[in-house]
Design a protein around this motif. Structure first.
Motif, short mmCIF file in Angstrom:
data_model
loop_
_atom_site.label_atom_id
_atom_site.label_comp_id
_atom_site.label_asym_id
_atom_site.label_seq_id
_atom_site.Cartn_x
_atom_site.Cartn_y
_atom_site.Cartn_z
N VAL A 251 5.08 -6.39 -5.42
CA VAL A 251 3.90 -6.99 -4.78
C VAL A 251 4.33 -8.16 -3.91
O VAL A 251 3.89 -8.30 -2.76
CB VAL A 251 2.88 -7.42 -5.85
N ILE B 16 -0.85 9.10 -6.76
CA ILE B 16 -1.91 8.14 -7.02
C ILE B 16 -3.11 8.82 -7.66
O ILE B 16 -3.67 8.33 -8.64
CB ILE B 16 -2.28 7.44 -5.70
N PHE C 64 0.85 2.64 -11.10
CA PHE C 64 -0.23 2.89 -10.15
C PHE C 64 -0.20 1.86 -9.02
O PHE C 64 -0.31 2.23 -7.84
CB PHE C 64 -1.58 2.82 -10.88
N THR C 65 -0.01 0.59 -9.36
CA THR C 65 -0.03 -0.45 -8.34
C THR C 65 1.11 -0.25 -7.34
O THR C 65 0.90 -0.28 -6.13
CB THR C 65 0.09 -1.83 -9.01
N VAL C 66 2.31 -0.05 -7.87
CA VAL C 66 3.47 0.07 -6.97
C VAL C 66 3.35 1.34 -6.12
O VAL C 66 3.63 1.31 -4.93
CB VAL C 66 4.78 0.03 -7.78
N SER D 240 -0.15 0.90 -15.42
CA SER D 240 -0.81 0.08 -14.40
C SER D 240 0.19 -0.38 -13.35
O SER D 240 -0.14 -0.44 -12.16
CB SER D 240 -1.56 -1.08 -15.04
N THR D 241 1.42 -0.69 -13.76
CA THR D 241 2.45 -1.05 -12.78
C THR D 241 2.75 0.14 -11.87
O THR D 241 2.85 -0.01 -10.64
CB THR D 241 3.75 -1.47 -13.50
N LEU E 12 6.74 -5.03 -11.01
CA LEU E 12 5.42 -5.28 -10.40
C LEU E 12 5.45 -6.54 -9.56
O LEU E 12 5.04 -6.54 -8.39
CB LEU E 12 4.37 -5.39 -11.50
N ALA F 130 0.61 2.77 -5.16
CA ALA F 130 -0.43 2.57 -4.17
C ALA F 130 0.07 1.68 -3.02
O ALA F 130 -0.19 1.96 -1.85
CB ALA F 130 -1.66 1.93 -4.82
N ILE F 131 0.85 0.65 -3.36
CA ILE F 131 1.39 -0.22 -2.31
C ILE F 131 2.35 0.57 -1.42
O ILE F 131 2.33 0.48 -0.19
CB ILE F 131 2.12 -1.42 -2.94
#
Lengths: 456, 379
Positions: free
Chosen positions: B112, A118, A169-171, A166-167, B108, A173-174
């Motif tokens: 999510v 991250i 990073f998001t995944v 961005s995907t 994604l 982080a989750i």
């Protein structure tokens, strides 16, 4: 009594009890930082301040502060971006791919490696945002109905990059946060100060360690690992498309996606290994992050290093085999031309030094493996430099050839990126459990039922 | 003081073997509302508790497929319908080039959605007011003990019987868990005014900021400052040159690209003899000629070139172009009039390009023939 030869040795040394693990892993977050920690933080945050200053000046006066010229329009900014994205990939490899392969030795290092992912992606993300020259317009990177009535170009690799990073990073982080939830719950129940308890309660979401929850939780972890595995491969593939889809000799090759992914894992493992050597020493995690684990990481570095070496060789072969004079010129120039010094730093650090890992003794000697890890990271940084700068500086038109030299601001921002990354790492190890408490408890000796009743 | 309300009877065990056995016994005893709390997932517990396999995967699959379809459809609409633009010679619906983004959007949305669905619908979290929180039981199971609890809501629940069962299983501790009376009053009420106000503020602030930054702030100085750079604009003063002008004239003798000198200026008869129309009449050239005629010529000459000006006497009416004189002129002679002007007609050489002039002449010929059609034209 027969000996079970298939039985794996325990990944955690010694026989700590569950309570000892709880105590041990949460200890760094509960005691006041010592002097060594503060000195380290002072160094990294000074580097961060240097980088931030250079960035602010760049924002104000524009990217003319950098050494970029025509034809070398991509230089330190993109080199650093690719380097840091690559560093992040080791974390996902450890947390997702090794999870799918049921490699239990990942348990001790997975949380830390995910955190590094991250932070590395955050650091990497700064560079393309600055590189566009007008960072206040970065919102235009995303397709949204704007008053210019324009949409982004969905067929461009540069936009794929926006989506991929961005995907990713998001995944990541989750994935990281979901791993932390049970640990937040354990820390919540240990907390004695009201303030801490409230914070941990919020982040634990009220987790109850219920087995009706664990069941779905494990399924979710498996699903996310399943998604993260192709995702991490796609991210560096798409980063390599930034180059491979262009028509520039030296960039336009089909070997780039696998070559970039192998290189990313290579440098990422070197970075994780380097940082873990300090973490296990400072916080006395030697029995959780064991020497066996470090040795296995060194083996992966040896393997991926040779893949990268193969790619270097294959690039030269294809340049010759293609019969294209442009390609041949670029590769001869790469090894013997204006940036030959960078090329030979890259080859020696990435191909020659990791060969020492054939020796078991070196694989298990901490100072030596640390030095080789540093060399690998230097080499991998230079790999991106060689690919980007040496190809651009000798393009199709000899009249526009130019030599790129970084300015003070280029180097300041590079140092600042290390400052940002290590500052985040330091804050992380002092505020969150750097080893997954629940996962370690699940793999220590005697943690799983023996099923003596024969109900299995 | 109000009496305490019992939530559940719970028991703590020391080993994973004991908790597996306890879970099996509680399940076999017929209790439905029971739970096992362990500091980490214990293998074989799903089987011991007789839990159905998790259905989370189906949700991930459905949302992932939905994300993929939305990505392809969205990109197809935006690049093919809403703003069609040729990029790199690709078709508007360039499926191979859409694959990377489709993949990323799939991953994604599925990731999510999996996590959000699991937390919100499977777990009903966040919930920090659950009765087991802040109990001795919770503190132990999040550390090193293994707990089982039977809820008081269970149809078969009898505190004494449950206690006996736990004791017979060898529980190290048996703890009754009570509701927090404060929590009972407020639990499940998400429409508390404070919370609703908080949500409203979050919505307004985030929406307002997004709109303000992207659609307003970026178009206000100083965020447009790159427009106002130190530079010389056309017709500004500049001290760089001796004459103080920022603009430079081209070097003497410079010929503009595509410009050909006109040799017959002031010599219309010569032009009529020497110039030949390079265009041939076809739908394209006649169309071009009509467009230019309607724009530049028709205000005075009229749409049919009869000299019926639309200018209502503000400008002297020109003669008709259907006179014998004009009909007998060569194309080159008409070209000379358009280029140089004649009597009160000004030169149109700056407004109509040479090739457009020839096209206009073709159109005039077409009009002349239409109003003076011969017998064979009618066939």
């Amino acid at each position: 009594m027969s000996v079970d030869v298939l039985h794996e040795p325990s990944v955690i040394e010694g026989r700590p009890t569950f309570h000892e693990i709880n105590e041990h892993i949460t200890k760094p977050t509960e005691v006041r930082p010592d002097r060594k920690y503060m000195i380290a933080l002072a160094i990294t945050s000074s580097l961060l301040a240097l980088g931030a200053t250079c960035m602010i000046i760049t924002h104000w006066y524009g990217i003319g502060m950098w050494g970029n010229n025509n034809p070398v329009g991509w230089a330190f900014d993109i080199v650093n971006f690719v380097f840091w994205i690559g560093i992040g990939h080791a974390g996902t490899l450890i947390s997702a791919i090794l999870f799918l392969f049921r490699q239990k030795w990942r348990t001790g290092i997975a949380r830390f490696a995910e955190g590094m992912t991250i932070f590395a992606v955050m650091t990497a993300g700064i560079f393309p945002l600055m590189h566009v020259g007008r960072p206040w317009l970065d919102g235009w990177l995303f397709p949204y109905p704007n008053q210019n009535k324009l949409w982004v170009n969905f067929t461009s690799p540069l936009l794929w990059d926006v989506f991929a990073v961005s995907t990713y990073f998001t995944v990541s982080a989750i994935f990281w946060y979901m791993g932390l939830v049970p640990d937040f719950a354990s820390m919540r129940d240990r907390a004695t100060v009201k303030f801490k308890k409230v914070i941990y309660s919020i982040f634990s979401l009220g987790w109850r360690h219920s087995n009706r929850h664990w069941q779905h939780y494990e399924m979710m972890y498996l699903i996310l690992a399943g998604f993260a595995t192709p995702l991490v491969l796609s991210v560096h593939t798409i980063v390599s498309f930034d180059f491979a889809v262009s028509i520039l000799p030296g960039w336009h090759t089909t070997i780039f996606p696998p070559y970039f992914v192998a290189g990313a894992v290579f440098s990422g493992f070197a970075m994780v290994q380097n940082v873990l050597i300090f973490v296990r020493k400072i916080f006395n995690f030697e029995h959780i992050i064991t020497l066996d684990t470090l040795e296995k990481m060194n083996k992966i570095m040896l393997a991926t290093g040779m893949m990268v070496g193969y790619a270097y060789g294959m690039e030269f072969f294809i340049a010759w085999y293609s019969g294209s004079p442009m390609e041949m010129f670029v590769f001869v120039n790469r090894a013997f031309g204006n940036y030959a010094w960078a090329y030979w730093i890259m080859v020696s650090c990435n191909v020659i030094f990791p060969q020492f890992f054939w020796s078991r003794k070196i694989r298990r000697t901490i100072p030596l493996m640390f030095i080789i890890g540093v060399f690998v990271n230097v080499g991998m940084w230079f790999e991106r430099f060689v690919i980007i700068v040496s190809s651009l500086s000798r393009d199709f038109l000899p009249s526009s050839w130019a030599y790129y030299t970084p300015t003070f601001y280029d180097i300041g921002i590079l140092l600042g990126s290390f400052g940002l990354f290590f500052t985040l790492v330091l804050l992380f190890i002092k505020t969150l459990p750097v080893v997954s408490i629940a996962e370690v408890k699940a793999v220590i000796h005697g943690s799983q039922p023996t099923h003596k009743g024969g109900n299995h | 003081m109000q009496e305490k309300v019992l939530y559940a009877m719970s028991a703590l065990f020391d080993t994973p073997d004991a908790i597996i056995q306890a879970a099996e016994s509680v399940q076999k005893a017929g209790y439905k509302k029971f739970d096992v709390n362990t500091p980490y997932p214990v293998h074989g517990m799903d089987n011991a508790m007789k839990l159905k396999p998790s259905t989370l995967g189906y949700f991930a699959f459905i949302i992932g497929i939905f994300g993929a379809i939305m990505a392809v459809a969205g990109m197809g609409y935006l690049t093919g319908v809403d703003y069609p633009n040729v990029m790199g010679g690709k078709p508007f619906f360039a499926l191979p080039a859409f694959i990377p983004i489709t993949f990323e959007v799939t991953v994604l949305s599925a990731s999510v959605a999996t996590v959000v669905i699991m937390i919100a619908f499977f777990f009903k979290l966040p919930n920090n007011s659950h009765p087991v929180h802040n109990t001795e039981y919770m503190k132990n199971v999040s550390d090193d003990k293994f707990g089982v609890l039977v809820e008081a809501k269970d149809a078969m629940f009898d505190a004494a019987k449950v206690e006996d069962l736990f004791r017979s299983l060898g529980a190290s501790r048996i703890i009754p868990i009570y509701y927090d009376l404060e929590d009972i009053r407020t639990v499940g009420n998400i429409f508390r005014p404070k919370f609703v106000l908080f949500l409203a503020i979050v919505v307004f602030v985030s929406a307002g900021l997004t709109y303000g930054v992207l659609n307003r702030l970026l178009f206000i100085p100083p965020f447009t400052w790159m427009v106002y750079q130190p530079r010389v604009n056309a017709q500004q003063k500049s001290n760089m040159f001796a004459d103080g002008s920022g603009m430079r004239n081209p070097v003497d003798g410079t010929v503009a690209r595509g410009w050909m000198p006109y040799r017959y200026s002031g010599k219309p008869d010569e032009a009529g003899l020497n110039l030949v129309n390079p265009l041939i009449p076809n739908t394209h050239t006649l169309d071009l000629g009509k467009k230019n005629f309607d724009v530049y010529c028709s205000p005075c000459h009229g749409y049919l070139a009869k000299g019926d000006s639309r200018l209502r006497g503000q400008f002297p009416n020109p003669p008709t172009l259907h006179s014998d004189k004009v009909r007998n002129w060569t194309d080159g002679r008409i070209y000379a009039v358009i280029t140089d002007g004649q009597n009160s007609m000004p030169s149109y050489s700056r407004l109509v390009s040479p090739s457009d002039r020839w096209a206009v002449i073709l159109y005039i010929r077409e009009l002349q023939r239409a109003l003076n059609a011969k017998q064979e034209d009618l066939k």
